[in-house]
Design an enzyme around this catalytic site. Structure first.
Site, PDB file in Angstrom:
ATOM      1  N   ARG A   1       0.855  -1.192   0.000  1.00 16.67           N
ATOM      2  CA  ARG A   1       0.000   0.000   0.000  1.00 16.67           C
ATOM      3  C   ARG A   1       0.891   1.242   0.000  1.00 16.67           C
ATOM      4  NH1 ARG A   1      -1.510   1.597   4.599  1.00 16.67           N
ATOM      5  NH2 ARG A   1      -2.306  -0.388   5.356  1.00 16.67           N
TER       6      ARG A   1
ATOM      7  N   ASP B   1      -7.469  19.083 -14.025  1.00 19.84           N
ATOM      8  CA  ASP B   1      -7.773  17.746 -14.545  1.00 19.84           C
ATOM      9  C   ASP B   1      -7.374  17.759 -16.020  1.00 19.84           C
ATOM     10  OD1 ASP B   1      -8.937  15.500 -15.690  1.00 19.84           O
ATOM     11  OD2 ASP B   1     -10.734  15.566 -14.430  1.00 19.84           O
TER      12      ASP B   1
ATOM     13  N   LYS C   1      -7.976   6.771 -19.437  1.00 14.57           N
ATOM     14  CA  LYS C   1      -8.293   7.304 -20.760  1.00 14.57           C
ATOM     15  C   LYS C   1      -7.037   7.302 -21.646  1.00 14.57           C
ATOM     16  CE  LYS C   1     -12.053   7.861 -18.418  1.00 14.57           C
ATOM     17  NZ  LYS C   1     -12.447   9.100 -17.779  1.00 14.57           N
TER      18      LYS C   1
HETATM   19  C1  LIG Z   1     -12.908   9.471 -16.484  1.00 15.76           C
HETATM   20  C2  LIG Z   1     -12.626  10.813 -15.947  1.00 15.76           C
HETATM   21  C3  LIG Z   1     -12.422  11.011 -14.572  1.00 15.76           C
HETATM   22  C4  LIG Z   1     -12.538   9.883 -13.567  1.00 15.76           C
HETATM   23  O1  LIG Z   1     -11.582   8.912 -13.752  1.00 15.76           O
HETATM   24  P1  LIG Z   1     -11.790   7.341 -13.402  1.00 15.76           P
HETATM   25  O2  LIG Z   1     -10.499   6.740 -13.796  1.00 15.76           O
HETATM   26  O3  LIG Z   1     -12.961   6.873 -14.213  1.00 15.76           O
HETATM   27  O4  LIG Z   1     -12.079   7.277 -11.945  1.00 15.76           O
HETATM   28  C5  LIG Z   1     -12.123  12.287 -14.148  1.00 15.76           C
HETATM   29  N1  LIG Z   1     -12.040  13.314 -15.005  1.00 15.76           N
HETATM   30  C6  LIG Z   1     -12.249  13.173 -16.337  1.00 15.76           C
HETATM   31  C7  LIG Z   1     -12.154  14.356 -17.224  1.00 15.76           C
HETATM   32  C8  LIG Z   1     -12.556  11.921 -16.850  1.00 15.76           C
HETATM   33  O5  LIG Z   1     -12.785  11.776 -18.150  1.00 15.76           O
END
Ligand SMILES: *Cc1c(COP(=O)(O)O)cnc(C)c1O
Length: 383
Positions: free
Chosen positions: A50, A174, A199
């Site tokens: 962890r 983000d 992604k």
């Molecule tokens: C998918 C996504 C998230 C969340 O990520 P996960 O890996 O699904 O928890 C956050 N911000 C954006 C812009 C995303 O496309």
């Protein structure tokens, strides 16, 4: 001084060294929870997975390298990474966030952290005055998503960072939609860069993983503490797969951008299409900021068919054969989504429509297939 690697080299070699045990070129998958000690505390830097795992650590170093940051932290999902950032706050603190936010982030903010006494303001950040209007003594964090999902609005990170610095606020970006190939928020004054590596970074739709990258030593120390204390870490196998994805990030992104441009221009000229949202189009309201802030314009776009309603949009996404109807984005294969009923279903309709996510909006994640096949698929689906 260590030579700074150019992006294409950082993607492959950044923060990596051959495994000391047998010289393995790829980091081995250290599928272990614990590590042998010769005497209590007598270990090789690893006690419990962890806290530290060699495969995760290799990934974290790679993440730092491709974002041009000092520290990388990997989590079990993008939302777990965001969750760790919000745990820097205390009850009474306030956050200013973009209003057309990823649905899951919105849910985490309003359904979890609001209940713990943190207040969120959702504003349209293309006008930075909307931020200064709500800044007050309790504001601690500005949360930016750019390009936004699914409206593809582009926020001027430098302009927001000027405000963040003036009021001594943390600025988190983000960077999921852009990926570090297209945009590096530290260049524009961000303090924290966040990714859903699920992604583009992973890029093959085969894992769920999140990342934070920071430069400040104290901030990194606190986030590593939260990562270990809360425990939302990713496993060694997913760390390995993400590392493998990173090695082709620059090659994939180049092709995503080429195909994104072809599809956006095709839809933009289509007589049955009302509107296309892609930052590379000159008609896009934030085209100029996108041009200065991003290397290229990416493979994400949204569009509205002419005179369409909920049912027409659903019919089109169901008609698509090569584009798979699915949540998520950023993989090698093309995906289509209907935000109103899928990714953004957790946002109240009034809120959703206000930010442009109408019932007829369709979102595409353009993959790296042959673009002519993608166009032909859209042609038959739109009819
Ligand atoms: C998918 C996504 C998230 C969340 O990520 P996960 O890996 O699904 O928890 C956050 N911000 C954006 C812009 C995303 O496309």
């Amino acid at each position: 001084m260590k030579k700074k690697l150019r992006f294409n080299t950082a993607a492959i070699h950044g923060g990596q060294s051959h495994d000391p045990a047998y010289g393995a070129v790829m980091p081995p998958i250290y599928q272990t929870s614990t590590y042998a000690q010769t005497t209590p505390g007598g270990h090789k830097g690893f006690e419990y997975s962890r806290t530290h795992n060699p495969t995760r650590q290799a990934l974290e170093k790679s993440l730092a390298s491709i974002e041009n940051g000092k520290y990388g932290l990997a989590f079990s999902s993008g939302l777990a990474a965001i969750d760790a950032v919000l745990k820097l706050l205390e009850p009474g603190d306030e956050v200013i966030s973009t209003n057309d936010l990823y649905g899951g982030s919105y849910r985490l903010f309003t359904k979890i952290f609001q209940g713990f006494g943190i207040k969120f303001h959702f504003v349209g950040m293309s006008d930075v005055n909307e931020i200064t209007n709500v800044v007050n003594k309790k504001t601690k964090l500005i949360w930016v998503e750019t390009p936004t999902n699914p409206m593809m609005n582009v926020v001027d990170i430098m302009a927001v960072s000027t405000i963040a610095k003036k009021y001594k606020l943390l600025l988190a970006v983000d960077n999921t939609f852009a990926s570090p190939y297209l945009q590096q928020p530290f260049d524009f004054g961000a303090d924290i860069v966040m990714h859903s590596a699920t992604k583009y970074i992973g890029g093959h739709s085969d894992l769920v993983l999140g990342a934070l990258i920071v430069n400040d030593d104290k901030l990194a120390e606190r986030l590593f503490f939260i990562q270990n204390a809360s425990g939302a870490v990713c496993g060694p196998m997913d760390s390995f797969l993400t590392l493998r994805g990173i090695k082709t990030l620059h090659v994939r992104m180049k092709r995503h951008c080429e195909n994104g441009k072809i599809v956006a221009e095709y839809l933009n000229k289509h007589p049955k299409i009302e509107k296309v949202y892609w930052p590379g189009l000159e008609s896009h309201p934030n085209h100029l900021i996108a041009k200065t802030q991003m290397r290229d314009f990416g493979g994400m776009l949204s569009f509205i068919p002419k005179g369409a309603d909920f049912d027409v949009a659903i019919k089109i996404v169901e008609n698509l054969k090569l584009f798979t109807l699915a949540e998520s984005l950023g993989g090698v294969e093309s995906l289509a989504g209907h935000p109103a009923s899928m990714t953004h279903a957790s946002i109240p309709k009034k809120e959703r429509v206000k930010s442009g996510v109408v019932d007829s909006l369709i979102r595409l994640s353009v993959g790296i297939e042959d673009s002519q096949d993608l166009i032909e698929d859209l042609e038959q689906a739109i009819g």
